[in-house]
Scaffold this active site. Structure first.
Site, PDB file in Angstrom:
ATOM      1  CE  LYS A   1     -42.399  46.703  62.095  1.00 29.86           C
ATOM      2  NZ  LYS A   1     -42.434  46.040  63.483  1.00 29.86           N
TER       3      LYS A   1
ATOM      4  CD  GLU B   1     -48.387  37.154  64.560  1.00 34.47           C
ATOM      5  OE1 GLU B   1     -48.805  38.424  65.409  1.00 34.47           O
ATOM      6  OE2 GLU B   1     -47.389  37.169  64.218  1.00 34.47           O
TER       7      GLU B   1
ATOM      8  CE  LYS C   1     -49.510  45.651  62.304  1.00 34.39           C
ATOM      9  NZ  LYS C   1     -49.010  44.221  61.579  1.00 34.39           N
TER      10      LYS C   1
ATOM     11  CG  HIS D   1     -37.828  36.260  64.282  1.00 36.06           C
ATOM     12  ND1 HIS D   1     -37.583  37.557  64.591  1.00 36.06           N
ATOM     13  CD2 HIS D   1     -38.778  36.225  63.294  1.00 36.06           C
ATOM     14  CE1 HIS D   1     -38.995  38.646  63.444  1.00 36.06           C
ATOM     15  NE2 HIS D   1     -40.088  37.302  63.193  1.00 36.06           N
TER      16      HIS D   1
END
Length: 368
Positions: free
Chosen positions: A148, A190, A232, A257
């Site tokens: 990303k 995370e 991941k 966010h």
């Protein structure tokens, strides 16, 4: 996965057919790096910032083949540098230096540097090679893996970008010794996420190894990073472009966010994700689809790792407006990643805003 117990080197492969690439995990920029970088093209540009460059630029430059043309482009430090302005400045540097389509970009820094450099690589001359050298824990376990790439827009984070995989990722745990306690904790948010969404045994391991993690023990860190990257890599290999499974990696991000957007001067990404994870778990708790004990385990682990578990005060309308801009919104309907038990989560569309607001309100810090 391969491991060398003496140098703490692990190798994980992200399986994406012709776009597959390795993740190398070690303790420090070591003697093996020149060999791993021996096939770099003639023209190389290192993208970094001054803070990171002071610690790690010289070792990286020393590891590069001596006959390469090497440029260094330093961007400003901070989230504001992940912008179209910075993107254009790097493009200007590459064009002015006459860099060809067979050049390579090396991203040396945290998530801002990696995301920006990746987007430049995806679009310069329709795509050039790039390599990730993440120097923060958050970047090592999350943003450097998966392809990303993006820059921010005043309307929201990561609204301009592309899926574009690196050629390789090089992770060194010694880089984490220069992080502040706050930045280190942001990366741990995370790491905890992977346990919540995918691996209950890993979550338990994190509970049992909190002290070693906070002490930044190299072996403990190497395992935490390795397992996070393995998870991941498995998810990205199954769903590269986030059509289904990969969306689980956004646990806590829809709420987070919104916090980041309103409090970008005072809240970090990992802190906002930690609170978002608590809100998501609390919502499911209110729906009687998540146990009280699992909820308390998440809150306790995040607190013990130095992360916030209460949201800052924010007007209800602003919550709605910010969350409506989330990339998971489809046909105007908000979709959330929600845990059903530790080790498992799923994406759901929720139309009952009052239930969401109830969860947010319950987790909001009240000063009165």
């Amino acid at each position: 996965m391969q491991a060398d117990s003496q140098t703490l080197i692990h190798r994980i492969d992200v399986g994406l057919a012709e776009r597959s690439y390795p993740i190398h995990i070690g303790r420090q920029l070591n003697s093996e790096l020149p060999l791993l970088l021996s096939n770099l093209p003639q023209q190389v540009c290192i993208i970094t910032n001054a803070t990171i460059a002071a610690h790690y630029l010289a070792p990286l430059q020393a590891a590069l083949p001596s006959d390469r043309t090497v440029l260094v482009h330093a961007i400003a430090d901070g989230e504001h540098a992940k912008s179209l302005t910075s993107y254009a400045e790097i493009m200007d540097t590459l064009i002015a230096a006459g860099f060809n389509r067979d050049c390579a970009l090396l991203a040396l820094g945290g998530g801002v540097v990696g995301d920006l450099a990746g987007f430049v690589a995806a679009t310069y001359q329709r795509g050039v090679d790039f390599y990730q050298f993440p120097t923060t824990l958050l970047a090592q376990v999350d943003s450097s893996v998966g392809g990303k790439t993006a820059v921010n827009h005043p309307g929201g984070k990561n609204l301009i970008g592309a899926f574009y995989q690196p050629k390789a990722v090089f992770i060194y745990t010694d880089c984490l010794n220069t992080l502040s306690s706050r930045d280190f904790a942001c990366g741990l948010a995370e790491v905890v996420k992977y346990g919540v969404i995918y691996d209950a045994e890993f979550f338990s391991w994190l509970e049992q190894n909190q002290a070693q993690l906070l002490a930044r023990d190299p072996e403990t860190l190497a395992y935490a990073i390795k397992r996070s990257c393995e998870i991941k890599a498995e998810i990205v290999a199954a769903d590269e472009r986030e059509q289904g499974l990969r969306a689980l990696l956004n646990l806590g991000h829809t709420f987070g966010h919104a916090i980041e957007a309103e409090y970008y001067h005072s809240w970090r990404h990992g802190e906002a994700v930690a609170v978002g994870t608590v809100i998501a778990a609390h919502y499911m708790r209110l729906q009687e689809q998540f146990t009280e004990s699992d909820y308390q385990r998440i809150v306790r682990l995040l607190k013990n790792l130095g992360l916030p578990t209460q949201a800052p005060a924010l007007d209800e309308l602003k919550w709605q407006q910010r969350m409506q801009r989330d990339k998971k919104v489809k046909s105007g309907r908000m979709r959330f990643i929600l845990p059903t038990r530790i080790g498992h989560a799923e994406m759901r569309t929720i139309t009952d805003w009052s239930a969401i607001w109830q969860a947010i309100s319950a987790v909001t810090e009240h000063t009165d």
